[in-house]
Design a protein around this motif. Structure first.
Motif, PDB file in Angstrom:
ATOM      1  N   ASP A 156       0.848  -1.180   0.000  1.00  0.00           N
ATOM      2  CA  ASP A 156       0.000   0.000   0.000  1.00  0.00           C
ATOM      3  C   ASP A 156       0.888   1.236   0.000  1.00  0.00           C
ATOM      4  O   ASP A 156       2.033   1.199   0.458  1.00  0.00           O
ATOM      5  N   ALA A 157       0.349   2.334  -0.497  1.00  0.00           N
ATOM      6  CA  ALA A 157       1.160   3.541  -0.643  1.00  0.00           C
ATOM      7  C   ALA A 157       1.689   4.055   0.690  1.00  0.00           C
ATOM      8  O   ALA A 157       2.736   4.704   0.739  1.00  0.00           O
ATOM      9  N   ASP A 158       0.973   3.761   1.788  1.00  0.00           N
ATOM     10  CA  ASP A 158       1.403   4.261   3.106  1.00  0.00           C
ATOM     11  C   ASP A 158       2.217   3.216   3.870  1.00  0.00           C
ATOM     12  O   ASP A 158       2.351   3.306   5.087  1.00  0.00           O
ATOM     13  N   ARG A 180       4.236  -6.192   8.924  1.00  0.00           N
ATOM     14  CA  ARG A 180       3.842  -4.789   8.844  1.00  0.00           C
ATOM     15  C   ARG A 180       3.961  -4.168  10.234  1.00  0.00           C
ATOM     16  O   ARG A 180       3.182  -4.464  11.125  1.00  0.00           O
ATOM     17  N   ARG A 181       4.977  -3.331  10.376  1.00  0.00           N
ATOM     18  CA  ARG A 181       5.155  -2.597  11.623  1.00  0.00           C
ATOM     19  C   ARG A 181       4.547  -1.197  11.465  1.00  0.00           C
ATOM     20  O   ARG A 181       4.311  -0.738  10.345  1.00  0.00           O
ATOM     21  N   HIS A 182       4.280  -0.561  12.581  1.00  0.00           N
ATOM     22  CA  HIS A 182       3.557   0.708  12.563  1.00  0.00           C
ATOM     23  C   HIS A 182       4.403   1.792  13.227  1.00  0.00           C
ATOM     24  O   HIS A 182       5.067   1.554  14.239  1.00  0.00           O
ATOM     25  N   ALA A 183       4.352   2.978  12.634  1.00  0.00           N
ATOM     26  CA  ALA A 183       5.082   4.117  13.188  1.00  0.00           C
ATOM     27  C   ALA A 183       4.392   5.401  12.768  1.00  0.00           C
ATOM     28  O   ALA A 183       3.692   5.451  11.752  1.00  0.00           O
ATOM     29  N   ASP A 184       4.585   6.446  13.548  1.00  0.00           N
ATOM     30  CA  ASP A 184       4.078   7.770  13.187  1.00  0.00           C
ATOM     31  C   ASP A 184       5.144   8.440  12.318  1.00  0.00           C
ATOM     32  O   ASP A 184       6.117   8.991  12.821  1.00  0.00           O
ATOM     33  N   LEU A 185       4.942   8.368  11.008  1.00  0.00           N
ATOM     34  CA  LEU A 185       5.926   8.894  10.062  1.00  0.00           C
ATOM     35  C   LEU A 185       5.536  10.258   9.519  1.00  0.00           C
ATOM     36  O   LEU A 185       6.177  10.763   8.592  1.00  0.00           O
ATOM     37  N   ALA A 186       4.505  10.876  10.079  1.00  0.00           N
ATOM     38  CA  ALA A 186       4.032  12.169   9.590  1.00  0.00           C
ATOM     39  C   ALA A 186       5.150  13.212   9.672  1.00  0.00           C
ATOM     40  O   ALA A 186       5.853  13.329  10.680  1.00  0.00           O
ATOM     41  N   TRP A 217       6.974  -0.530   6.882  1.00  0.00           N
ATOM     42  CA  TRP A 217       6.471   0.337   7.945  1.00  0.00           C
ATOM     43  C   TRP A 217       5.218   1.078   7.479  1.00  0.00           C
ATOM     44  O   TRP A 217       5.254   1.837   6.515  1.00  0.00           O
ATOM     45  N   HIS A 218       4.120   0.821   8.185  1.00  0.00           N
ATOM     46  CA  HIS A 218       2.869   1.515   7.890  1.00  0.00           C
ATOM     47  C   HIS A 218       2.836   2.844   8.622  1.00  0.00           C
ATOM     48  O   HIS A 218       3.130   2.922   9.820  1.00  0.00           O
ATOM     49  N   ASP A 219       2.488   3.894   7.896  1.00  0.00           N
ATOM     50  CA  ASP A 219       2.418   5.230   8.484  1.00  0.00           C
ATOM     51  C   ASP A 219       1.116   5.364   9.263  1.00  0.00           C
ATOM     52  O   ASP A 219       0.044   5.540   8.688  1.00  0.00           O
TER      53      ASP A 219
END
Length: 413
Positions: A82-84, A111-117, A213-215
């Motif tokens: 996915d794009a994110d 799929r790990r998660h992080a705040d990439l904003a 990494w999912h944003d």
């Protein structure tokens, strides 16, 4: 390798993912990147060498977008992102290894998660992700541990295949017919596809060191998501499509049966009645196929009884072909054996009655599809098992005793 990136109106996230894909350690000349855009308001910007395919905006159509990207792909292995969801440098190499070796392999990365904003697209995600990490779904992590990374997969393991980090061979994807494009809202299309893949003989594998990494947080932790409503909508949709226990409704009939039973020809009417009634009492989600259209009125109007399989034979999890009429007084042992077909090396089963009489043969769709594909059933074994509570029925059983539940098996066998 063809990497298909599904996108809708996420320019910053897409830019980060495309930069991460340019940094892969798999030889760049062996990787093509395709962005499949689901009708974004503005055409996404992609760098030179990246292909862009688009479809019009008609709601959430990730399934159709992935199919669009796959149709444009030329690689032997398809990697879906996915794009994110930005991959670490080794992602493509590690995730594609098994599908390159075995066309039936379906792999799912971590799929790990992080705040990439606000993170610059050029920042290495493998460095930034751990410093901004968000919780991973515990149920998913525990399932991978329990199954030894899907080595011990079963009929419900489709729930652990996440299409945002999945890969398979192009030939297998085309054999399956791609994702079901009738899905037009968030969620479910990847699980339906993974279940079809499993039924077609897929070998599932979780590759924990193939990390992307999912944003942002997992779906269940996102703000503004009505988890109960969305989860229930998805569960109801899949319940009609996936008939296995734990997925289908507990009373409602799914669109496809879990078990298809073929009756032998030339059974006396009373033996046929007792056999069909017994089978459907033991397996309420089964469909029974009669050998002769003239027999249908003897059974009545039960929709689970038909005079042809209607093409179900190649689409049902287990097919049981009886050699003679039976009554099942204790369904538990046979039910457990049929539930295990298709995994742990069990492909087919010779069913023997309590009295030692050969009753019939049950076969898992997974084993049959592998036999059709390779000309061998390697990986699956056939067993002959004697079942307590399964009995060959006499030509003229005492039906009043059967329906009235009195008199015991001596009036039936």
């Amino acid at each position: 390798m063809s990497v298909i990136v599904t996108h809708y109106d996420q320019p910053d996230e897409l830019a980060r993912t495309l930069v991460a894909l340019q940094r892969q350690d798999h030889p760049s000349e062996l990787v093509e990147i395709i962005v499949a855009d689901d009708g974004s308001p503005r055409e996404p910007t992609v760098p030179a060498g990246v292909r862009l395919v688009r479809q019009e905006d008609r709601g959430f159509r990730a399934a159709a977008a992935r199919n669009l990207g796959a149709a444009a792909a030329t690689g032997e292995v398809l990697c879906f992102l996915d794009a994110d969801t930005a991959p670490e440098p080794s992602y493509v190499r590690r995730l594609s290894r098994l599908p390159a070796l075995l066309p039936e392999a379906v792999t799912v990365g971590r799929r790990r998660h992080a705040d990439l904003a606000g993170l610059a697209a050029e920042t290495p995600v493998e460095q930034a992700g751990p410093t901004r990490e968000l919780p991973e779904p515990a149920w998913l992590r525990e399932a991978y541990t329990r199954s030894e990374n899907l080595l011990h997969a079963d009929d419900r393991s489709y729930r652990y295949v996440i299409s945002a980090v999945a890969a398979c061979s192009r030939t297998f994807f085309e054999e399956l017919g791609g994702f079901d494009e009738s899905f037009s809202s968030y969620g479910g299309e990847d699980w339906e596809w993974a279940h079809r893949a499993w039924q077609a003989g897929a070998v599932l594998a979780h590759v924990p060191d193939a990390v992307a990494w999912h944003d942002g947080p997992d779906w269940a932790d996102r703000e503004g998501v009505d988890r109960a409503r969305e989860g229930n909508r998805q569960t109801m949709r899949l319940a009609s499509m996936i008939p296995v226990a734990g997925s289908a409704g507990r009373g409602l009939l799914p669109a496809k049966p879990d078990l298809l039973v073929h009756l032998p020809a030339q059974l006396p009417a009373s033996a046929q009645f007792a056999c069909v009634d017994s089978l459907l009492a033991a397996f309420p989600r089964a469909t029974v196929v009669l050998p002769d259209p003239s027999d249908e009125p003897l059974i009545g109007g039960d929709p689970r009884v038909r005079v042809d399989d209607g093409g179900l034979d190649d689409d049902v999890r287990v097919t049981l072909r009886l050699e003679r009429a039976v009554v099942i007084l204790d369904p538990s042992p046979l039910s457990a054996a049929l539930a295990s077909l298709g995994h742990d090396g069990r492909g087919s089963l010779r069913v023997v009655s309590q009295e030692g009489v050969a009753i019939g043969r049950a076969e898992a769709r997974r084993a049959r599809r592998r036999l059709q594909r390779w000309g061998t059933s390697a990986g699956f074994e056939e067993q002959a098992v004697t079942f307590e509570g399964v009995h060959a029925v006499r030509d003229e059983p005492h039906l009043e005793a059967w329906v009235g539940e009195w008199g015991g098996k001596d009036r039936l066998v």
